[in-house]
Motif scaffolding. Structure first.
Motif, PDB file in Angstrom:
ATOM      1  N   VAL A 195       0.809  -1.208   0.000  1.00 24.57           N
ATOM      2  CA  VAL A 195       0.000   0.000   0.000  1.00 24.57           C
ATOM      3  C   VAL A 195       0.848   1.266   0.000  1.00 24.57           C
ATOM      4  CG1 VAL A 195      -0.208   0.210   2.504  1.00 24.57           C
ATOM      5  CG2 VAL A 195      -2.076   1.004   1.054  1.00 24.57           C
ATOM      6  N   TYR A 196       2.095   1.168   0.418  1.00 22.06           N
ATOM      7  CA  TYR A 196       2.976   2.332   0.444  1.00 22.06           C
ATOM      8  C   TYR A 196       3.637   2.590  -0.918  1.00 22.06           C
ATOM      9  CZ  TYR A 196       2.479   1.971   5.500  1.00 22.06           C
ATOM     10  OH  TYR A 196       1.967   1.919   6.770  1.00 22.06           O
ATOM     11  N   GLY A 197       3.434   1.696  -1.871  1.00 16.45           N
ATOM     12  CA  GLY A 197       4.089   1.833  -3.166  1.00 16.45           C
ATOM     13  C   GLY A 197       3.759   3.107  -3.923  1.00 16.45           C
ATOM     14  N   PRO A 198       2.480   3.446  -4.097  1.00 22.16           N
ATOM     15  CA  PRO A 198       2.170   4.641  -4.893  1.00 22.16           C
ATOM     16  C   PRO A 198       2.868   5.898  -4.397  1.00 22.16           C
ATOM     17  CG  PRO A 198       0.200   3.332  -4.594  1.00 22.16           C
ATOM     18  CD  PRO A 198       1.257   2.700  -3.732  1.00 22.16           C
ATOM     19  N   ALA A 199       2.825   6.144  -3.096  1.00 23.16           N
ATOM     20  CA  ALA A 199       3.497   7.331  -2.565  1.00 23.16           C
ATOM     21  C   ALA A 199       5.002   7.241  -2.753  1.00 23.16           C
ATOM     22  CB  ALA A 199       3.158   7.512  -1.092  1.00 23.16           C
ATOM     23  N   ALA A 200       5.548   6.047  -2.603  1.00 22.50           N
ATOM     24  CA  ALA A 200       6.994   5.873  -2.764  1.00 22.50           C
ATOM     25  C   ALA A 200       7.433   6.240  -4.173  1.00 22.50           C
ATOM     26  CB  ALA A 200       7.399   4.434  -2.451  1.00 22.50           C
ATOM     27  N   TYR A 201       6.558   6.038  -5.155  1.00 22.26           N
ATOM     28  CA  TYR A 201       6.906   6.329  -6.545  1.00 22.26           C
ATOM     29  C   TYR A 201       6.336   7.660  -7.030  1.00 22.26           C
ATOM     30  CZ  TYR A 201       8.500   1.546  -6.343  1.00 22.26           C
ATOM     31  OH  TYR A 201       9.159   0.400  -5.973  1.00 22.26           O
ATOM     32  N   GLY A 202       5.929   8.508  -6.088  1.00 20.31           N
ATOM     33  CA  GLY A 202       5.659   9.886  -6.448  1.00 20.31           C
ATOM     34  C   GLY A 202       4.227  10.344  -6.434  1.00 20.31           C
ATOM     35  N   ASP A 203       3.262   9.494  -6.055  1.00 25.41           N
ATOM     36  CA  ASP A 203       1.866   9.921  -6.017  1.00 25.41           C
ATOM     37  C   ASP A 203       1.611  10.619  -4.684  1.00 25.41           C
ATOM     38  OD1 ASP A 203      -0.818  10.340  -6.035  1.00 25.41           O
ATOM     39  OD2 ASP A 203      -1.387   8.272  -6.487  1.00 25.41           O
ATOM     40  N   ILE A 204       1.604  11.951  -4.688  1.00 25.70           N
ATOM     41  CA  ILE A 204       1.479  12.711  -3.449  1.00 25.70           C
ATOM     42  C   ILE A 204       0.050  12.714  -2.925  1.00 25.70           C
ATOM     43  CG2 ILE A 204       3.439  14.193  -4.003  1.00 25.70           C
ATOM     44  CD1 ILE A 204       1.475  16.334  -4.882  1.00 25.70           C
ATOM     45  N   SER A 205      -0.904  12.160  -3.679  1.00 27.46           N
ATOM     46  CA  SER A 205      -2.290  12.139  -3.222  1.00 27.46           C
ATOM     47  C   SER A 205      -2.551  11.015  -2.228  1.00 27.46           C
ATOM     48  CB  SER A 205      -3.238  11.990  -4.411  1.00 27.46           C
ATOM     49  OG  SER A 205      -3.134  10.683  -4.982  1.00 27.46           O
ATOM     50  N   GLN A 206      -1.633  10.086  -2.111  1.00 25.60           N
ATOM     51  CA  GLN A 206      -1.855   8.928  -1.254  1.00 25.60           C
ATOM     52  C   GLN A 206      -1.665   9.280   0.214  1.00 25.60           C
ATOM     53  OE1 GLN A 206      -2.901   5.868  -2.328  1.00 25.60           O
ATOM     54  NE2 GLN A 206      -3.101   6.850  -4.322  1.00 25.60           N
ATOM     55  N   ARG A 207      -2.553   8.770   1.056  1.00 26.05           N
ATOM     56  CA  ARG A 207      -2.428   9.053   2.479  1.00 26.05           C
ATOM     57  C   ARG A 207      -1.537   8.044   3.190  1.00 26.05           C
ATOM     58  NH1 ARG A 207      -5.970   5.831   5.418  1.00 26.05           N
ATOM     59  NH2 ARG A 207      -7.571   4.717   4.228  1.00 26.05           N
ATOM     60  N   LYS A 208      -1.214   6.953   2.537  1.00 24.27           N
ATOM     61  CA  LYS A 208      -0.310   5.968   3.116  1.00 24.27           C
ATOM     62  C   LYS A 208       1.108   6.300   2.660  1.00 24.27           C
ATOM     63  CE  LYS A 208      -2.511   2.821   5.583  1.00 24.27           C
ATOM     64  NZ  LYS A 208      -2.061   2.395   6.932  1.00 24.27           N
ATOM     65  N   VAL A 209       1.852   6.948   3.522  1.00 21.50           N
ATOM     66  CA  VAL A 209       3.191   7.420   3.182  1.00 21.50           C
ATOM     67  C   VAL A 209       4.183   6.904   4.217  1.00 21.50           C
ATOM     68  CG1 VAL A 209       4.655   9.437   2.795  1.00 21.50           C
ATOM     69  CG2 VAL A 209       2.247   9.489   2.120  1.00 21.50           C
ATOM     70  N   ALA A 210       5.259   6.311   3.746  1.00 19.60           N
ATOM     71  CA  ALA A 210       6.322   5.837   4.635  1.00 19.60           C
ATOM     72  C   ALA A 210       7.479   6.832   4.614  1.00 19.60           C
ATOM     73  CB  ALA A 210       6.791   4.452   4.200  1.00 19.60           C
ATOM     74  N   ASN A 211       8.587   6.475   5.264  1.00 24.50           N
ATOM     75  CA  ASN A 211       9.717   7.420   5.330  1.00 24.50           C
ATOM     76  C   ASN A 211      10.719   7.185   4.209  1.00 24.50           C
ATOM     77  OD1 ASN A 211      11.040   5.065   6.264  1.00 24.50           O
ATOM     78  ND2 ASN A 211      12.435   6.286   7.525  1.00 24.50           N
ATOM     79  N   TRP A 212      10.266   6.623   3.081  1.00 23.84           N
ATOM     80  CA  TRP A 212      11.151   6.442   1.928  1.00 23.84           C
ATOM     81  C   TRP A 212      10.418   6.804   0.657  1.00 23.84           C
ATOM     82  CZ3 TRP A 212      10.936   2.939  -2.319  1.00 23.84           C
ATOM     83  CH2 TRP A 212      12.073   2.982  -3.145  1.00 23.84           C
ATOM     84  N   SER A 213      11.103   7.517  -0.205  1.00 20.73           N
ATOM     85  CA  SER A 213      10.590   7.832  -1.535  1.00 20.73           C
ATOM     86  C   SER A 213      11.656   7.516  -2.559  1.00 20.73           C
ATOM     87  CB  SER A 213      10.202   9.311  -1.625  1.00 20.73           C
ATOM     88  OG  SER A 213       9.961   9.681  -2.968  1.00 20.73           O
TER      89      SER A 213
END
Length: 691
Positions: free
Chosen positions: A209-227
């Motif tokens: 679930v953290y994948g989209p934000a990790a690859y640049g989708d800033i709309s995702q609310r599931k964000v980890a400490n790695w991009s």
């Protein structure tokens, strides 16, 4: 440091083309329904990194699709049969399997892993989960002993039930994702439908679930400490392949249930893994340290192997400059004592461990590097005889050498066509960090060996160490590189030009075997390229241009290192028009006892019953002294048993030529002749064997 999100070396256009071709091919496979192994086909790739679906992890994912054969992640029934058969005819495979059986027995009796509040402790738990699940799962597959399957299932369901896998330390998430993904696949047939569903949900909710934000989708609310796309060190250093590898493993396991999300992750890996891979080029050197080469490369290989195995292609990533060459890094980085040149953060990595890792086996196999097989097999055999000790023994059972089971998949067959001493003795490896290795002979624990670091400062985990060398002779390491300090020191990661990191002794050039004006620190952004290199029977040498390293200290600064007659070392530094504001100070960290001559022009080093003579040839004004290696801050490592042999030239505005010979006690050769660095190429030729 500033990093770029672009793909290097024109890879963007190549990646797009390969991606389109791969997408079409995979779509066809998905329509057909199965691949050549009779398993469900890989997912089709449809989404760009920024065209990500909205993820609702609280909603259960769809039921499993039952047309894929298991195991399938790198291991299949046919591969199991091959491993079992090789164990009957290859003594090294038999030895490897027996070691894994011993480990499986240890893990069988070990207590279940426990969730940890501490990020660092939870990372060790994730690593232990990999070691336990891979080992128990593989030995179950090979031997069919069901108690190992039951114990692996127990550990698998245990870690899946953790409240999270520590997204505040995404390395923990990535490594646990690998453990659970492989456990799900390798133990699939032993899991109930309910257990499979719980594992799939855990992989989605706690990793994928953290994948989209990790690859640049800033709309995702599931964000980890790695991009993967951030302007941060962790987007390009060892974190990149580790985090990409964890997401990729989860995506491949869940590809039938979450095809859109899995496609996002695969495309993200394809586009962002090259941000790290470019730093292996052109000659396979990894800038962080040998320790982090081991960590990062294990996941680089895992990513490439999974992509090739499950998706049919790595989209050309393994063909990038430096990937084929990086196995050779493990040939040269170790001295005759078996200890690595420990530049950067990390500990004293050893050949028997780092040089026998499964990632090296994969590189040898994938690139058909038959000449590397004898050395690898020799090291692996020694590793299998080695008991856990020191740091590795302190780890949670399963964490140390956790990928060893994968060596059964990639173990190269014995080859009698090559010997392990046929490689060049002396070599220059180019890259962000440039390394020079000079060696008197192979397979001699008492041989003479010098390694020097050049290239650029400023990479993650690096030190201010341009021009620094380490030295071994007669079975003794005379010139030391101290490695890392405590990661918990305040400001340890503050690596800006005026960052607190550089105030720590082990991080700056005052604790490295290099040269500088007084107590001046090296420029954090400096480059010191190797400008000349030669390997010949009578002399092997390299010259580094260090002018940028200390801005305004001199019009030109160069360091030359040479091995003469395969018997002794010359370190020669030349400064043109120095500013005259500070003395020129040469340093060498050593554990040896040091006795200075009355005139300060020579020093006798004694360690482990052996001797090394250091002698100043030029200039007449230079003298040796002994300095403390103890930092003033008691929170730093105190470097007990170490001291600094220094040679100092008083401040001057005249050109400086500081020439020092280092002569092992076993050597019968010595020269007092000093030739200007400009004339080394004329005397011996230059740059004809630089790579």
């Amino acid at each position: 440091m500033q990093v770029s999100s672009r793909l290097p070396l024109g890879l963007q256009s190549i990646s797009n083309a390969l991606f389109l071709c791969c997408s079409i091919a995979l779509c066809c496979l998905l329509i057909i329904g199965c691949d050549r192994h009779g398993e469900s086909a890989p997912l089709a790739l449809e989404k760009s990194v920024n065209e990500t679906p909205t993820i609702k992890p609280e909603s259960p994912i769809s039921a499993e699709v039952n047309d894929r054969a298991h195991p399938s992640l790198l291991l299949t029934d046919s591969r199991v049969a091959e491993i079992r058969a090789r164990g009957e005819i290859d003594p090294l495979m038999a030895k490897l399997l027996n070691k894994l059986r011993e480990d499986a027995e240890v893990y069988y009796h070990a207590d279940l892993l426990e969730y940890q509040d501490s990020n660092s402790k939870q990372l060790m738990v994730s690593r232990a989960a990999i070691g336990r699940i891979l080992t128990l799962g593989l030995i179950y597959q090979v031997d069919g002993e069901e108690r190992y399957a039951r114990r692996a299932k127990e550990e698998l369901m245990n870690v899946a039930s953790f409240p999270d896998w520590k997204p505040s330390q995404f390395l923990s998430v990535a490594e646990m994702s690998v453990a659970v993904a492989f456990g799900y696949d390798w133990l699939y047939n032993e899991l109930s439908a309910q257990e499979r569903a719980e594992l799939r949900q855990a992989l989605l909710d706690k990793a994928l679930v953290y994948g989209p934000a990790a690859y640049g989708d800033i709309s995702q609310r599931k964000v980890a400490n790695w991009s993967a796309v951030a302007d941060r060190d962790t987007a390009i250093n060892n974190w990149n392949p580790v985090c990409n590898g964890g997401l990729l493993a989860a995506a491949l396991v869940l590809q039938e249930q979450t095809p859109e999300l899995s496609a996002v992750v695969y495309k993200g890996v394809t586009e962002t893994l090259p941000r790290t891979l470019e730093y292996y080029g052109p000659d396979g050197v990894w800038p962080e340290s040998p320790t982090y080469w081991g960590y990062g490369t294990s996941y680089v290989v895992l990513c490439l192997a999974l992509m090739q195995d499950q998706l049919g292609s790595d989209n050309g990533l393994s063909a990038l400059p430096g990937i084929a060459e990086t196995a050779d890094y493990t040939r040269y980085i170790f001295g005759p004592t078996g200890v690595a040149f420990t530049y950067g953060d990390g500990g004293p990595a050893r050949d028997v461990i780092l040089g026998s890792s499964p990632s090296v086996a994969w590189l040898i196999q994938h690139f058909d590097q038959s000449s590397s097989v004898p050395l690898f097999r020799k090291r692996l055999s020694r590793f299998l005889d080695t008991k856990l000790s020191g740091y590795f023994a302190s780890l949670t059972p399963g964490a140390a050498h956790r990928f060893t089971p994968l060596a059964t998949l990639w173990l190269p067959e014995a080859s009698e066509a090559y010997s392990d001493d046929s490689s060049p003795l002396n070599i220059h490896h180019d890259g962000f960090s440039e390394l020079v290795f000079l060696r008197s002979r192979w397979n001699d624990p008492n041989g003479l060996w010098l390694a020097m670091k050049a290239g650029q400062n400023g990479f993650a985990h690096s030190h201010l160490d341009l021009g620094s060398f380490v030295l071994e002779a007669d079975g003794v390491r005379w010139g030391e590189d101290l490695g890392s300090d405590s990661y918990g020191l305040k400001g340890y990661w503050d690596s800006k030009p005026d960052g607190m990191r550089w105030s720590y002794y082990r991080m700056n050039n005052l604790s490295h075997n290099t040269i500088g004006p007084g107590q001046t620190l090296q420029s954090v952004t400096a480059t010191a390229p190797v400008i000349d290199f030669k390997s010949a029977p009578e002399m092997a040498y390299a010259v580094v241009d260090m002018t940028e390293v200390y801005p305004d200290a001199a019009e030109r600064m160069r360091r030359g290192v040479a091995m003469l007659d395969n018997a002794y070392i010359l370190i020669q530094d030349e400064w043109t028009a120095p500013s005259g504001h500070q003395p020129t100070v040469w340093r060498m960290m050593t554990r040896a006892a040091v006795a200075l001559s009355a005139d300060g022009r020579s020093a006798t080093l004694t360690l482990q019953g052996k001797e090394l003579m250091a002698r100043i040839l030029k200039p007449e004004t230079a003298q040796f002294s002994i300095e403390s290696a103890t930092p003033s801050n008691p929170k730093e490592k105190q470097n007990n048993g170490l001291r600094v042999l220094t040679a100092t030239v008083p401040p001057t505005t005249e050109d400086v030529q500081l020439a020092i010979v280092l002569i092992p006690g076993s050597s019968k050769s010595e020269s007092t002749q000093v030739t200007a660095l400009d004339l080394w190429a004329d005397a011996f030729g230059g740059m004809d064997n630089a790579n």
